[in-house]
Enzyme design. Structure first.
Site, short mmCIF file in Angstrom:
data_model
loop_
_atom_site.label_atom_id
_atom_site.label_comp_id
_atom_site.label_asym_id
_atom_site.label_seq_id
_atom_site.Cartn_x
_atom_site.Cartn_y
_atom_site.Cartn_z
CG LEU A 101 -1.87 -1.16 1.20
CD1 LEU A 101 -2.44 -1.30 2.69
CD2 LEU A 101 -2.83 -0.91 0.29
CG HIS A 117 3.49 -10.92 8.32
ND1 HIS A 117 3.42 -11.13 7.07
CD2 HIS A 117 4.63 -11.46 8.74
CE1 HIS A 117 4.80 -11.29 6.73
NE2 HIS A 117 5.43 -11.89 7.69
CD GLU A 182 -2.42 -16.61 9.06
OE1 GLU A 182 -3.26 -15.83 8.60
OE2 GLU A 182 -1.61 -17.31 8.96
C1 GAR Z 1 -2.75 -15.86 5.48
O1 GAR Z 1 -1.84 -16.90 5.93
C2 GAR Z 1 -2.14 -14.39 5.79
O2 GAR Z 1 -1.47 -14.32 7.13
C3 GAR Z 1 -1.37 -14.46 4.68
O3 GAR Z 1 -2.02 -14.74 3.52
C4 GAR Z 1 -2.82 -15.87 3.95
C5 GAR Z 1 -4.25 -15.44 3.54
O4 GAR Z 1 -5.06 -16.67 3.74
N1 GAR Z 1 -0.99 -12.91 4.39
C6 GAR Z 1 0.23 -12.28 4.06
O5 GAR Z 1 1.19 -13.28 3.92
C7 GAR Z 1 0.16 -11.02 4.20
N2 GAR Z 1 1.42 -10.61 4.05
P1 GAR Z 1 -6.47 -16.41 3.56
O6 GAR Z 1 -7.05 -15.66 2.29
O7 GAR Z 1 -7.21 -17.72 3.49
O8 GAR Z 1 -7.19 -15.73 4.73
#
Ligand code: GAR
Length: 196
Positions: A101, A117, A182
């Site tokens: 961004l 993250h 997460e």
């Molecule tokens: C998740 O693991 C999130 O932490 C990561 O992408 C994945 C998305 O999964 N984000 C990053 O790497 C950002 N830098 P999702 O679309 O199933 O929520």
């Protein structure tokens, strides 16, 4: 009503977990908040289907159709700001939104722009976090919810969860273990922020 706008690029499982938690825990009545919109920079993002099935407004803004990062971010801001309510600016939640961004965008949403993250920040900002944790011989990996600041994958930490790195783990097995956490900590951190 406090509107939550979630930005995704792919599967949207974090977004789905937030939507389900909001429903289960009655955010609408108890916290005066709702997931109002899901915006994706990719038309093929699977998460859009879930959002539509749950009656949430969706929008696709394909970054490839904009001349510059700033032009895309300006259009994104316009789409997000439609969900501001008088005295109640929207909370902007990055959930697997794989775009860097612009500083102007980050400044505009300061204090109400969150990210998750897949590492225990400040370790492993950037991409390929799980493989890097395995390669470094880490015994613990995890995920971090943080306020977004101008520096990529930095900013005040709101929540973290750690999981073990097990012998024989691959990127995929570790990613799946982290993702389960997460789904818990992102919704918890948002609920805590909404209670303040
Ligand atoms: C998740 O693991 C999130 O932490 C990561 O992408 C994945 C998305 O999964 N984000 C990053 O790497 C950002 N830098 P999702 O679309 O199933 O929520």
């Amino acid at each position: 009503m406090k509107n939550i706008v979630i930005l995704i690029s792919g599967g949207g499982s974090n977004m789905a977990a937030i939507v389900k938690t909001a429903k289960r825990d009655g955010w609408h009545d108890k916290l005066g908040a709702r997931v109002a919109a899901v915006i994706s920079n990719k038309a093929t993002a699977q998460g859009l289907v879930f959002a539509q099935e749950h009656g949430i407004a969706t929008e696709v803004l394909d970054h490839k159709t904009f001349a510059s990062r700033e032009a895309f971010d300006a259009a994104l801001s316009q789409a997000i700001d439609c969900f501001d309510e008088p005295g109640q600016p929207a909370l902007v939640v990055l959930a697997g939104f794989m775009r860097i961004l612009s500083p102007g965008f980050v400044a505009r949403y300061a204090g109400r722009l969150l990210n998750i993250h897949p590492s225990l920040l400040p370790a492993f900002p950037g991409l390929h976090t799980h493989q890097r944790a395995i390669d470094a011989g880490c015994r613990l990996a995890g995920a971090t919810v943080h306020q977004v600041t101008a520096e990529l994958d930095h900013g005040p930490i709101l929540a973290q969860a750690a999981v073990p790195v097990l012998p024989g783990d691959t990127h995929d097995t570790l990613a799946a273990r982290v993702l389960t956490q997460e789904h818990l900590i992102y919704a918890q951190a948002i609920a805590q922020l909404l209670q303040k």
